[in-house]
Design an enzyme around this catalytic site. Sequence first.
Site, PDB file in Angstrom:
ATOM      1  N   TYR A 484       0.840  -1.203   0.000  1.00 18.74           N
ATOM      2  CA  TYR A 484       0.000   0.000   0.000  1.00 18.74           C
ATOM      3  C   TYR A 484       0.874   1.251   0.000  1.00 18.74           C
ATOM      4  CZ  TYR A 484      -3.840   3.179   0.972  1.00 18.74           C
ATOM      5  OH  TYR A 484      -4.750   4.210   0.882  1.00 18.74           O
ATOM      6  N   SER A 564      -6.503   1.004  -4.487  1.00 18.21           N
ATOM      7  CA  SER A 564      -6.608   2.432  -4.214  1.00 18.21           C
ATOM      8  C   SER A 564      -5.214   3.068  -4.351  1.00 18.21           C
ATOM      9  CB  SER A 564      -7.222   2.654  -2.829  1.00 18.21           C
ATOM     10  OG  SER A 564      -7.637   3.975  -2.659  1.00 18.21           O
ATOM     11  N   ASP A 648     -17.732   3.657  -8.037  1.00 15.02           N
ATOM     12  CA  ASP A 648     -16.646   4.115  -7.165  1.00 15.02           C
ATOM     13  C   ASP A 648     -16.571   5.633  -7.245  1.00 15.02           C
ATOM     14  OD1 ASP A 648     -14.362   4.651  -5.741  1.00 15.02           O
ATOM     15  OD2 ASP A 648     -13.185   3.040  -6.639  1.00 15.02           O
ATOM     16  N   HIS A 683     -16.011   1.581  -4.044  1.00 14.76           N
ATOM     17  CA  HIS A 683     -14.581   1.477  -3.754  1.00 14.76           C
ATOM     18  C   HIS A 683     -14.235   0.181  -3.017  1.00 14.76           C
ATOM     19  CE1 HIS A 683     -10.688   3.336  -3.837  1.00 14.76           C
ATOM     20  NE2 HIS A 683     -10.531   3.246  -2.528  1.00 14.76           N
TER      21      HIS A 683
END
Length: 713
Positions: A484, A564, A648, A683
Amino acid sequence: MNKNFKTIVLATLVTACQNEKAINPAEEITLLPYPSTEKGNVADSHFGTTVPDPYRWLENDTAADTKAWVTEQNKVTNAYLDQIPFRDAIYARLEKLWNYERFSAPFKEGDYTYFYKNDGLQNQSVLYRQKGEDGTTEIFLDPNKFSEDGTTSLAGIAFSRDGSLVAYQISEGGSDWRKVIVIRTEDKSIVGDTLLDVKFSDLAWRGNAGFYYSSYDKPVEGSTLSGVTDEHKLYFHTLNTPQGEDKLVFGGSVTPRRYIGGYLTEDERFLIITAANTTSGGELYIQDLSKPGSPILTVVDNFEKNHAVIDNEGERLFIYTNLNAPNGKIVTVDASNPKPENWVDLIPETENVLNPGTGGGKIFANYLKDATSMVQQYDRNGRLERAIELPDVGSAAGFSAKMDDKELYYSFTSYVYPPTIFKYNIASGTSELYKASGVDFDPMKYESKQVFYTSKDGTKIPMIITHKKGLELDGHNPTLLYGYGGFDISLTPSFSTSNIILLEQGGVYAVANLRGGGEYGEKWHLAGTKLQKQHVFDDFIAAAEYLISERYTSPEKLGIAGGSNGGLLVGATMTQRPELFKVALPAVGVLDMLRYHKFTAGAGWAYDYGTADDNEEMFNYLYAYSPYHALKPGTVYPATMVTTADHDDRVVPAHSFKFAARLQEYHKGSNPVLIRIETKAGHGAGKPTAMVIAEQTDKWAFLFQNTGTSYVE
C-alpha cells in the site's frame, strides 16, 4: 516397520493422490480483440509542457459512449476468464471456504447486547440483539433485505446514549453518498424522514433530541459520482423536522474545510469538531454543551499535526496528538484553556506508534512494534498497570468500551491466525476465548515470518512472508506481493479467507510495509509523500527483488497487487520495471496523477501526493511516475487485470478506464491486459459476499493461468 502397517500407509497415500486432481492452465486462450477506443485531441499545458490526454472522454462515467465501452471491455475480459480451466474449481473452493458462521464482537446499547453475524454466504452480515444473558436472540437489522441483489449495505450505525433510538446509514451500490434512517429500538418504528446525501460522516447523538452529521452539497453538474465535493458541513438534525431545517454548526462557506467531523464525549458534555483540508493534519475545536450558548473554542488552529479528544473527566480532556511526538502520545488539559501550550504529557511518546482506546476508566495504548500489536493498560493518571498478554504475534483491535463497562471484547488475527474474539476482564487483565473462527484452515500447516530487506537507498523495510511449512525455495513458487505505502495507513497482519487458495496450492503471500504508511510513525509516512513518493515504489521493487534473490519465486511466477493508493503502487512499479513481474493486479487505483485532484474529494490527497498545479518541480515529478502517463509504446508489460467499479465515487473509475485504454494501445506481446469493471459496486466497502467471491475467483484464476500454475482440487 510392521508389514501390514506399511501396506495401510501406502494404500492411504495412493487413495489421497487419487482423490487429488491437478487442473493445468490452458495451453492457449483465445483473446478477443481489444475494443477500439476512440482517441480525442484533448491536451493540457503544465508550465510549458503539453500533455495529451486522448482518453479524457472516459472521465464522463455516466455517458452512453462510456457505458458502451465498459460493456465491450467486460465482454473481452469475461471471454478470457471463461476459458481458464480451473476457474470453476476455484469458485467452488472459495464458496466452500466462505461458508461458515462469522461473528463480530458484541457491544451493549441500552438494555440489549448487539452483534453482527453472517451465516456464511449471506451477502451482508445481519445485526442481531439479545436482552440480558439468557434473553432470546433476534434479528434487529437485516441489510440483505435492503435490496434484492445485496448491493445496498449497512454503512454505519449510532445509538442514542440510552439505547432507545438508533440512526443508521445505508450505501447503495457501494457509493460514498449515504442515506440516514432513524428508528426506535424497541419496536423498530421509523422516526421522522430519511436524510439524504450524507457523505464521509459519523453520527453523534445529543440526548434523544437529534444528532450531528456531516455532508457536502451534492454536485449539480456532470456526474454525481465524479463531481468535486469540497466544502464539508457539520449539521445538527432535530428529530421529526425536515432535513432542510437542519442547523449548520460548522463549515460551509463561513469556515471552508474539505473534511469536517463531529463527535461527543461519552458524557455528552463536549462536542468535538475536527477540520482538515487533506487526509493528514487538522484543526481541533470543542464546545461545552453543558453551558447554553457556549462558543466553539479553538484547541488547535493549524493543519500541521493530528489530534483527537479521546475522553474526558469533567473539564479534564484526554487528547491524542503527534505534536512534538511523531509516534503519538496522550496529553491532558483543562477544557477552559485547551491550547497546546497548556498540554501536559500523560503517556509520553515511545519508539513505537500509538493508537489509543479507552474503556472501564482505563486507557489502552495499542502500539505497533514492527507492524504488529503490543497493548498496554494505563490508569487515568498515566500509571502503567499491565502489558496485556496477546495470544500470538499479530494484530489486536477493539480495546475500547464505555466508562462503566467491566469487560471488553477484542479481536486478534494474523496471516495464519483466523480472526478470533476474546473477552477481556479490565480489572484482572485476563482474556478468555469468546468466539473462535470456523474457517476451514489448519494454521499448523503454514508459517508466517517477518524479514527485513534493504531498499534502494539503504533503508531497511519489513516484510511478512507466509507459505506452507517445508516450502522448497527453488524459485518456482507462485507468489503474490501486496503493498500500500501511503496515507499513514499501516498494513498489519490479518487473515484472509481468499488467500487460502494461494497458500494451499503451495504459493507464497508476501506483504511489504513500505514507506508512506504509518508502521513507524510520522517520519515513515513523510518519507513516502510528495517528492519522496518514489521511495514507496523503490521499496516495493526491492521487495520483489528480495523474493527472487532468496528463491521464493521468479519473475515468471511473481504477481503484484494493491488497491486504491496500492493500485497506484502497482501501476507505477509495473511501468518502471515491467520485466520484474509476470502479473499485475491494480485495483481501484489512482492512476492519473495529473488530474486526480479534480474528482470528488481527491484534492484532499494532496498532502501525500502534491498536485500538478503546485509548481513546476511537483508537476515534473508527478508526470514522471503517473502510471497513465508513464506507459510507453511497444513495451512488453505484465499480464494485467485492472479492476474497478462503476459506482466508485472515491477513486473514480476514469483512472482505471484511461489507464487500461492506453495500456491496451501501447502493450506489445502476448500477455493479456484486461479491465474487469464491476457494476453496482463502489470502492470496496459493503460489497456483497457473492460479488467478493466472484472477484477473488477471477483474481486467482488470472494469476495461476499467467504464472503457469496448476490447480489441485
